[in-house]
Design an enzyme around this catalytic site. Sequence first.
Site, PDB file in Angstrom:
ATOM      1  N   ARG A   1      -9.164   5.497  30.470  1.00  0.00           N
ATOM      2  CA  ARG A   1     -10.027   4.570  30.434  1.00  0.00           C
ATOM      3  C   ARG A   1     -11.346   5.147  29.419  1.00  0.00           C
ATOM      4  O   ARG A   1     -12.549   4.609  29.735  1.00  0.00           O
ATOM      5  CB  ARG A   1     -10.544   4.564  31.701  1.00  0.00           C
TER       6      ARG A   1
ATOM      7  N   HIS B   1      -9.002  -0.365  38.949  1.00  0.00           N
ATOM      8  CA  HIS B   1     -10.061  -0.030  39.942  1.00  0.00           C
ATOM      9  C   HIS B   1     -10.924  -0.952  39.521  1.00  0.00           C
ATOM     10  O   HIS B   1     -11.982  -0.832  39.121  1.00  0.00           O
ATOM     11  CB  HIS B   1     -10.499   1.573  39.048  1.00  0.00           C
TER      12      HIS B   1
ATOM     13  N   ASP C   1     -14.569   4.737  51.515  1.00  0.00           N
ATOM     14  CA  ASP C   1     -13.577   5.109  50.340  1.00  0.00           C
ATOM     15  C   ASP C   1     -11.863   5.495  51.060  1.00  0.00           C
ATOM     16  O   ASP C   1     -11.832   6.533  51.537  1.00  0.00           O
ATOM     17  CB  ASP C   1     -14.010   6.735  49.882  1.00  0.00           C
TER      18      ASP C   1
ATOM     19  N   GLU D   1      -8.575  -2.107  45.006  1.00  0.00           N
ATOM     20  CA  GLU D   1      -7.938  -1.593  43.869  1.00  0.00           C
ATOM     21  C   GLU D   1      -6.525  -1.879  44.055  1.00  0.00           C
ATOM     22  O   GLU D   1      -5.856  -1.276  45.169  1.00  0.00           O
ATOM     23  CB  GLU D   1      -8.419  -0.137  43.500  1.00  0.00           C
TER      24      GLU D   1
END
Length: 315
Positions: A100, A170, A214, A273
């Site tokens: 990325r 993501h 999360d 995700e």
Amino acid sequence: MNIEQLNADYGIDDQLKFVEGAGGFPFIKIDNDKASAVISVYAGQVLSFQPANDPNNLMFLSEAAYYQPGKAIKGGVPICWPWFGLDPDGLGRPAHGFVRNRFWNVVRTGVTADGDAIVTLGLIDTPETKAIWPHSFNLSLEITIGESLNLELVTRNTDTRPFFITQAFHTYFKVGHINQVAVLGLDGLDYIDKADNAAHKLQTGTVSIGAEVDRIYRKAQGKLVIDDAAQCRRICITSQGSNTAVVWNPWAKISAEMADLKDDDYQRLLCVETANADLDVVEIAPDSEFRLVANYRIEHDLSHVLKGTQPVTTG
């Protein structure tokens, strides 16, 4: 990368062109009868996708995002590969791998019989990547821009020994307001709550966001839906090759601490995700490949989305 040469080799009249984007990065701009999109050749990253029938973009892209070599772009669909999260071997390598934050190669572009645009980007191993991760590989990302956004990430092992990967799309979704969002399709699944010392928990009802979230959901397969009530739409996520879903929102404190987010950006973003993470580790034998697929579609006729499912506002 030379923009003029990229257009000569891969541009498509009236539909696909290469332009100089933020930070001087080559961007691919697509505009067809079904949707518009922007893809960064750096990071192999979709930055924008807007169907022709929707007034709002599917993707969240931070106005404070970095466009610098070696930095990740905050928003769109970053590719986490060949590991998700922290360096699994504790060697101090970058979180979420190394693809990325480098330039990809343009492999091909085209148009389907239905008028969808297709862009294929790729990466192969180099001495630099082998110094980070000592394996030979061929990685390709096929992006299809039509009424939906379809991503296929294919990992081929060109080495003489097996290797193991974790990975993720993501994806940062743009929502009307985080207080009016629910995620459907995770009811009854176990998850790891990384915002609560990695505690093991069980999801009851739909997922609502009222604090930092999360979470790594195990055995997540098939269809997930983001109910984006503020924008009167639902985002349908279907996947293949994935047994893990990650739901993330930084909330106020972390959003304010991140230099590449505005303080209140947490109100407008939600990451859901498609991943192979946690226990969902993929082994790829030599001369074999593994395919991770995600499709994102905006629905306005809500009666056809998870029929019979009613939102339940629980954590």
